[in-house]
Design a protein around this motif. Structure first.
Motif, short mmCIF file in Angstrom:
data_model
loop_
_atom_site.label_atom_id
_atom_site.label_comp_id
_atom_site.label_asym_id
_atom_site.label_seq_id
_atom_site.Cartn_x
_atom_site.Cartn_y
_atom_site.Cartn_z
N ALA A 4 40.69 38.15 30.46
CA ALA A 4 39.60 37.19 30.34
C ALA A 4 39.47 36.36 31.62
O ALA A 4 38.37 36.11 32.11
CB ALA A 4 39.82 36.28 29.14
N ALA A 5 40.61 35.94 32.17
CA ALA A 5 40.59 35.16 33.41
C ALA A 5 40.07 35.98 34.57
O ALA A 5 39.25 35.50 35.38
CB ALA A 5 41.99 34.62 33.71
N ALA A 6 40.52 37.24 34.69
CA ALA A 6 40.08 38.09 35.79
C ALA A 6 38.58 38.38 35.70
O ALA A 6 37.87 38.40 36.72
CB ALA A 6 40.87 39.40 35.78
N ALA A 7 38.08 38.61 34.48
CA ALA A 7 36.65 38.88 34.30
C ALA A 7 35.82 37.65 34.59
O ALA A 7 34.74 37.73 35.20
CB ALA A 7 36.39 39.37 32.87
N LEU A 8 36.30 36.48 34.18
CA LEU A 8 35.57 35.23 34.43
C LEU A 8 35.50 34.93 35.92
O LEU A 8 34.50 34.41 36.43
CB LEU A 8 36.24 34.08 33.68
N ILE A 9 36.58 35.26 36.64
CA ILE A 9 36.57 35.12 38.10
C ILE A 9 35.47 35.97 38.71
O ILE A 9 34.72 35.54 39.59
CB ILE A 9 37.94 35.53 38.68
N ALA A 10 35.33 37.21 38.23
CA ALA A 10 34.29 38.10 38.76
C ALA A 10 32.90 37.56 38.49
O ALA A 10 31.99 37.66 39.32
CB ALA A 10 34.44 39.49 38.16
N ASP A 11 32.70 36.96 37.31
CA ASP A 11 31.38 36.45 36.92
C ASP A 11 30.94 35.25 37.74
O ASP A 11 29.75 34.99 37.87
CB ASP A 11 31.38 36.05 35.44
N THR A 12 31.89 34.50 38.26
CA THR A 12 31.57 33.21 38.86
C THR A 12 31.84 33.15 40.36
O THR A 12 31.91 32.07 40.94
CB THR A 12 32.37 32.09 38.16
N THR A 13 31.98 34.31 40.98
CA THR A 13 32.22 34.36 42.43
C THR A 13 31.28 35.36 43.09
O THR A 13 30.59 36.14 42.43
CB THR A 13 33.68 34.77 42.73
N CYS A 14 31.27 35.35 44.40
CA CYS A 14 30.36 36.19 45.20
C CYS A 14 30.80 37.65 45.17
O CYS A 14 31.92 37.97 45.58
CB CYS A 14 30.32 35.66 46.63
N SER A 15 29.92 38.54 44.73
CA SER A 15 30.27 39.96 44.64
C SER A 15 30.49 40.58 46.01
O SER A 15 31.27 41.52 46.16
CB SER A 15 29.18 40.72 43.88
N ALA A 16 29.79 40.06 47.04
CA ALA A 16 29.92 40.62 48.39
C ALA A 16 31.26 40.27 49.03
O ALA A 16 31.65 40.88 50.02
CB ALA A 16 28.78 40.12 49.28
N ILE A 66 39.57 22.97 31.00
CA ILE A 66 38.45 22.68 31.90
C ILE A 66 37.64 23.93 32.23
O ILE A 66 36.62 23.86 32.92
CB ILE A 66 38.94 22.05 33.22
N VAL A 67 38.06 25.09 31.70
CA VAL A 67 37.35 26.35 31.98
C VAL A 67 35.94 26.30 31.39
O VAL A 67 35.75 25.85 30.25
CB VAL A 67 38.14 27.54 31.42
N ARG A 68 34.97 26.79 32.14
CA ARG A 68 33.59 26.95 31.67
C ARG A 68 33.27 28.44 31.55
O ARG A 68 33.60 29.22 32.43
CB ARG A 68 32.59 26.33 32.65
N GLU A 69 32.61 28.80 30.46
CA GLU A 69 32.09 30.16 30.36
C GLU A 69 31.00 30.35 31.41
O GLU A 69 30.27 29.40 31.74
CB GLU A 69 31.50 30.42 28.97
N SER A 70 30.88 31.57 31.94
CA SER A 70 29.86 31.82 32.95
C SER A 70 28.48 31.93 32.31
O SER A 70 28.34 32.33 31.15
CB SER A 70 30.16 33.11 33.72
N ASN A 71 27.45 31.57 33.05
CA ASN A 71 26.07 31.70 32.56
C ASN A 71 25.74 33.14 32.24
O ASN A 71 24.98 33.46 31.33
CB ASN A 71 25.10 31.16 33.61
N GLU A 72 26.36 34.06 33.02
CA GLU A 72 26.10 35.49 32.83
C GLU A 72 26.53 35.93 31.44
O GLU A 72 25.85 36.68 30.76
CB GLU A 72 26.87 36.29 33.89
N ILE A 73 27.68 35.41 30.97
CA ILE A 73 28.16 35.77 29.64
C ILE A 73 27.36 35.04 28.57
O ILE A 73 27.00 35.61 27.55
CB ILE A 73 29.65 35.41 29.51
N ASN A 74 27.06 33.78 28.80
CA ASN A 74 26.36 32.99 27.78
C ASN A 74 24.96 33.50 27.49
O ASN A 74 24.41 33.26 26.42
CB ASN A 74 26.28 31.52 28.23
N LYS A 75 24.37 34.21 28.44
CA LYS A 75 23.01 34.73 28.26
C LYS A 75 23.00 35.98 27.42
O LYS A 75 21.93 36.45 27.03
CB LYS A 75 22.36 35.01 29.62
N LYS A 76 24.17 36.58 27.15
CA LYS A 76 24.19 37.85 26.42
C LYS A 76 24.08 37.64 24.93
O LYS A 76 24.57 36.66 24.42
CB LYS A 76 25.49 38.61 26.76
#
Length: 394
Positions: free
Chosen positions: A319-331, A384-394
């Protein structure tokens, strides 16, 4: 659930990770004895163990950035090449001092493997499947970590010191060949290869998610700390309870096996939008397991608690690794996971230091109490963790 298409394309990466981890974990049962037979003191042993993680601390971020520029596959192959020849250096080492150099080279090679493998997996997994993808990565890692010490111990007992090192070299070569022939450079990396992403235009971390990034990094730091405890203190803890080496091997097997299995299950759950809850619950499970460890006095109790510790890591890590991917720059994903794995290696470095210091001052149980307090602090930090907007929109 991870799609069949993505699962098939990622299978060679999972296989390479499994084979690579299986190789270096072969020496875990006898490595301290091997080092001290070369003349090392306990203090020297600590330095030899820690230098591996210390080098990774210094090199994972720049190597991650390099992979964003040069391509992931090339860097990963260079790292796996060290897994092929490095075991042979251990066989011919003549002094404990020489192991410092060998371990440093190993740390450099590992910097080119683990964050790059994670970045490759995230590059190829859809956003909705990242939790499952990282769960399978962690499952491959920890299942090999569970089996490797058992295999290495048998080889050491029946065929001598050199046998595990030779098998390690063969497995390193096998993982190299899997990546070379079966893994392709992601298209978006090939397009950008040779052009470092502009940092002025693309922020590393999405606005407002720096606390989340730091909290997720602390989760993986905890994973490294647990590894440090297991390597330095588990044998002594078990010996104080009257357990033998076989019992210790069983504890390792249960811990690694539960971590692997729960990574798969909770990796899928993380893709359903419950990543923050899984991160908190997983860290809490680790804190509770350590808290009760000081009260355990039977094999079944200790084994159960280490299974709980593995379950906690299996819940929180993907969950932590996936959340990192959602909230950081893919490039800049190579750089991102360089930072992420640097946090883990910080745990690998400080874990043995905390364990050794507290054991000298307060005994083995004092170490258990110290790790319990650290687990509680990390658990509170995940609030203090926030869910990413990308996940919340699903």
């Amino acid at each position: 659930m991870l799609s069949l298409k993505n699962s098939g394309s990622l299978a060679p990466l999972y296989l390479a990770v499994f084979v690579a981890v299986l190789g270096f974990s072969l020496v875990a049962p006898f490595f301290p004895r091997y080092v001290m037979d070369l003349g090392a003191s306990y203090t020297m042993l600590g330095f030899i163990v820690s230098v591996y993680g210390a080098v990774q601390l210094l090199t994972q971020i720049p190597i991650g950035r390099l992979s964003d520029q040069m391509g992931r596959k090339k860097i990963l192959l260079l790292g796996l090449a060290t897994f092929s020849f490095l075991p042979l250096l251990y066989i011919y080492a003549k002094s404990a001092n020489s192991l410092l150099f060998i371990r440093a080279i190993g740390g450099l090679g590992a910097s080119a493997v683990w964050p790059i493998a994670m970045a490759l997996i995230v590059d190829q997994a859809d956003a909705k499947n990242r939790g499952a993808a990282m769960g399978r990565y962690n499952a491959a890692f920890f299942s090999a970590l569970a089996l490797g010490p058992l295999i290495g111990g048998v080889l050491y007992d029946f065929f001598g010191l050199n046998a595990p090192f030779y098998l390690w070299a063969l497995l390193g070569a096998a993982s190299f060949l899997v990546i070379f022939f079966r893994v392709k450079e992601p298209e978006k990396i090939r397009v950008k290869m040779g052009h470092l992403p502009s940092r002025g235009k693309e922020a590393l971390i999405a606005p407002g998610y720096l606390p989340t990034f730091l909290a997720c990094s602390c989760v993986v730091l905890w994973s490294g700390v647990v590894g440090g405890f297991n390597f330095t203190m588990l044998p002594s803890f078990a010996a104080n309870l009257g357990f033998n080496a076989t019992d210790v091997g069983i504890i390792y097997l249960v811990y690694g096996g539960s971590t692997a299995l729960f990574n798969i299950y909770f990796g899928r759950q993380a893709d359903r939008g419950t990543r923050k809850k899984l991160i908190f619950a997983g860290c809490l499970a680790g804190a509770i397991s350590f808290a009760f460890l000081s009260q355990a006095d039977a094999m079944i109790q200790v084994t159960f608690l280490f299974a709980g510790l593995g379950m906690g890591l299996g819940m929180a890590s993907p969950a932590a690794a996936a959340l990192i991917a959602d909230t950081t720059c893919s490039a800049r994903r190579g750089e991102v996971y360089g930072i992420f794995n640097t946090a883990r290696m910080s745990g690998v470095v400080i874990g043995p230091l905390i364990a050794g210091l507290t054991a000298d001052l307060h005994g083995v149980n004092g170490t258990v109490y110290a790790f319990t307090m650290l687990a509680i602090a990390i658990t509170m930090g995940t609030l203090i963790v926030r869910e990413s907007n990308e996940i919340n929109k699903k």
